[in-house]
Design a protein around this motif. Structure first.
Motif, PDB file in Angstrom:
ATOM      1  N   LEU A   1      13.403  -2.119   9.161  1.00  0.00           N
ATOM      2  CA  LEU A   1      12.811  -2.550   7.888  1.00  0.00           C
ATOM      3  C   LEU A   1      13.039  -3.961   7.283  1.00  0.00           C
ATOM      4  N   GLY A   2      13.632  -4.686   8.105  1.00  0.00           N
ATOM      5  CA  GLY A   2      14.028  -5.973   7.629  1.00  0.00           C
ATOM      6  C   GLY A   2      12.907  -6.827   8.060  1.00  0.00           C
ATOM      7  N   ASP A   3      11.926  -6.227   8.891  1.00  0.00           N
ATOM      8  CA  ASP A   3      10.476  -7.027   9.213  1.00  0.00           C
ATOM      9  C   ASP A   3       9.556  -6.985   8.047  1.00  0.00           C
ATOM     10  N   PRO A   4       9.113  -8.072   7.292  1.00  0.00           N
ATOM     11  CA  PRO A   4       8.489  -8.265   6.063  1.00  0.00           C
ATOM     12  C   PRO A   4       7.070  -7.428   6.342  1.00  0.00           C
ATOM     13  N   LYS A   5       6.406  -7.199   7.924  1.00  0.00           N
ATOM     14  CA  LYS A   5       5.403  -6.695   7.787  1.00  0.00           C
ATOM     15  C   LYS A   5       5.605  -4.909   7.476  1.00  0.00           C
ATOM     16  N   VAL A   6       6.808  -4.661   8.239  1.00  0.00           N
ATOM     17  CA  VAL A   6       6.941  -3.002   7.845  1.00  0.00           C
ATOM     18  C   VAL A   6       7.186  -2.856   6.471  1.00  0.00           C
ATOM     19  N   ARG A   7       8.055  -3.767   5.779  1.00  0.00           N
ATOM     20  CA  ARG A   7       8.325  -3.288   4.309  1.00  0.00           C
ATOM     21  C   ARG A   7       7.069  -3.439   3.483  1.00  0.00           C
ATOM     22  N   MET A   8       6.220  -4.334   3.968  1.00  0.00           N
ATOM     23  CA  MET A   8       4.908  -4.484   3.224  1.00  0.00           C
ATOM     24  C   MET A   8       3.885  -3.043   3.419  1.00  0.00           C
ATOM     25  N   MET A   9       3.956  -2.740   4.521  1.00  0.00           N
ATOM     26  CA  MET A   9       3.267  -1.521   5.312  1.00  0.00           C
ATOM     27  C   MET A   9       3.779  -0.044   4.298  1.00  0.00           C
ATOM     28  N   ILE A  10       5.154  -0.127   4.119  1.00  0.00           N
ATOM     29  CA  ILE A  10       5.701   1.021   3.656  1.00  0.00           C
ATOM     30  C   ILE A  10       5.399   0.958   1.947  1.00  0.00           C
ATOM     31  N   GLU A  11       5.457  -0.338   1.577  1.00  0.00           N
ATOM     32  CA  GLU A  11       5.448  -0.452  -0.070  1.00  0.00           C
ATOM     33  C   GLU A  11       3.888  -0.108  -0.236  1.00  0.00           C
ATOM     34  N   GLY A  12       2.938  -0.569   0.451  1.00  0.00           N
ATOM     35  CA  GLY A  12       1.569  -0.363   0.334  1.00  0.00           C
ATOM     36  C   GLY A  12       1.262   1.271   0.372  1.00  0.00           C
ATOM     37  N   ALA A  13       1.790   2.004   1.145  1.00  0.00           N
ATOM     38  CA  ALA A  13       1.745   3.536   1.207  1.00  0.00           C
ATOM     39  C   ALA A  13       2.171   3.978   0.201  1.00  0.00           C
ATOM     40  N   ALA A  14       3.416   3.552  -0.215  1.00  0.00           N
ATOM     41  CA  ALA A  14       4.086   4.174  -1.216  1.00  0.00           C
ATOM     42  C   ALA A  14       3.138   4.153  -2.654  1.00  0.00           C
ATOM     43  N   ASN A  15       2.641   2.830  -2.640  1.00  0.00           N
ATOM     44  CA  ASN A  15       1.835   2.668  -4.029  1.00  0.00           C
ATOM     45  C   ASN A  15       0.535   3.350  -3.827  1.00  0.00           C
ATOM     46  N   ALA A  16      -0.077   3.456  -2.672  1.00  0.00           N
ATOM     47  CA  ALA A  16      -1.576   4.402  -2.477  1.00  0.00           C
ATOM     48  C   ALA A  16      -0.997   5.771  -2.897  1.00  0.00           C
ATOM     49  N   PHE A  17       0.078   6.490  -2.512  1.00  0.00           N
ATOM     50  CA  PHE A  17       0.231   7.937  -2.678  1.00  0.00           C
ATOM     51  C   PHE A  17       0.717   7.981  -3.936  1.00  0.00           C
ATOM     52  N   SER A  18       1.241   6.865  -4.795  1.00  0.00           N
ATOM     53  CA  SER A  18       1.617   7.095  -6.161  1.00  0.00           C
ATOM     54  C   SER A  18       0.612   7.044  -7.183  1.00  0.00           C
ATOM     55  N   GLU A  19      -0.647   6.470  -6.667  1.00  0.00           N
ATOM     56  CA  GLU A  19      -1.871   6.317  -7.317  1.00  0.00           C
ATOM     57  C   GLU A  19      -2.689   7.794  -7.127  1.00  0.00           C
ATOM     58  N   LEU A  20      -2.235   8.172  -6.044  1.00  0.00           N
ATOM     59  CA  LEU A  20      -3.273   9.353  -5.586  1.00  0.00           C
ATOM     60  C   LEU A  20      -3.241  10.518  -6.728  1.00  0.00           C
ATOM     61  N   ASP A  21      -4.476  11.075  -7.095  1.00  0.00           N
ATOM     62  CA  ASP A  21      -4.223  12.412  -7.872  1.00  0.00           C
ATOM     63  C   ASP A  21      -4.851  13.237  -7.160  1.00  0.00           C
TER      64      ASP A  21
END
Length: 242
Positions: free
Chosen positions: A155-175
């Protein structure tokens, strides 16, 4: 000898006798004043000596003197080392005057930032884990902990963190309450949007990446499974009893 000389000598003798009389009187008064004090002090001293009579004998004092005389070299060595320790303390003391306040200030800053509260919470969590799982369970979880640590390293890889953060944001916005039934025609029309096309492209790339991984499902050892089941049952029993 004339009468005048005799009278002069008699006067001197009288003066000396008067002086000696005054000194004797002062000595007698001092003796009378000190007698009660000396008497009381002697009684207290005898009482104290009487209290240690059972633990002290004259032979002990003789033995102590003999050992002290034999140990003079060791005592000299000890005094030399004590002098070194005093010199060391004199060297360290000025540093402590500046370092100790800094240490106190640093500890206070940690307290204000809640570091110690965090450690207290971690200790409570460890206590809860210890109540739920025994040492054998934790040993069995060792491989899992190592695996999780390896995942955290990735998870120290910035790409992995960016993907996980983007997925988390997408699921949080999903209704999911606004999801509508969609058929084949709706899917085709929905794919016209840029977001849908981009999502389909992401899924395709992930499918390709997963296809490169040769995952083999290991066969579960029956004894290991039985052991894990027994450990879980023991943990549940312990938790229920508490």
């Amino acid at each position: 000898m004339t009468n005048e000389a005799i009278m002069e000598r008699l006067d001197k003798i009288e003066e000396n006798i008067a002086f000696l009389t005054e000194r004797a009187k002062a000595t007698e008064e001092l003796k009378n004043d000190l007698s009660p004090i000396v008497h009381d002090g002697f009684k207290v001293l005898m009482h104290e000596f009487g209290s240690i009579e059972h633990g002290f004998q004259l032979e002990d004092l003789t033995e102590f003197i003999k050992k002290a005389m034999v140990s003079f070299k060791n005592m000299t060595y000890m005094l030399d080392k004590m002098e070194d320790a005093i010199d060391l303390w004199k060297t360290i003391e000025p540093l402590m005057h500046s370092s100790v306040p800094q240490l106190i200030q640093y500890m206070d800053s940690l307290e204000q930032r809640g570091v110690f509260d965090t450690y207290r919470a971690m200790i409570e969590i460890r206590a809860q884990v210890a109540e739920t799982y025994g040492p054998e369970n934790l040993r069995n979880m060792g491989d899992s902990f190592v695996f999780l640590i390896g995942m955290l390293e990735k998870l120290g890889d910035p790409k992995v963190r960016m993907m996980i953060e983007g997925a988390a944001n997408a699921f949080s916005e999903l209704d999911l309450t606004e999801v509508k039934p969609t058929g084949p025609i709706g899917m085709v029309s929905g794919m016209a949007s840029k977001d849908a096309k981009r999502g389909l492209g992401v899924m395709l790339e992930m499918t390709k990446t997963l296809g490169k991984i040769g995952l083999e499902v290991p066969k579960v050892d029956e004894k290991a499974a039985e052991k894990a089941a027994m450990a879980a049952e023991a943990a549940e029993t312990k938790k229920a009893s508490k």
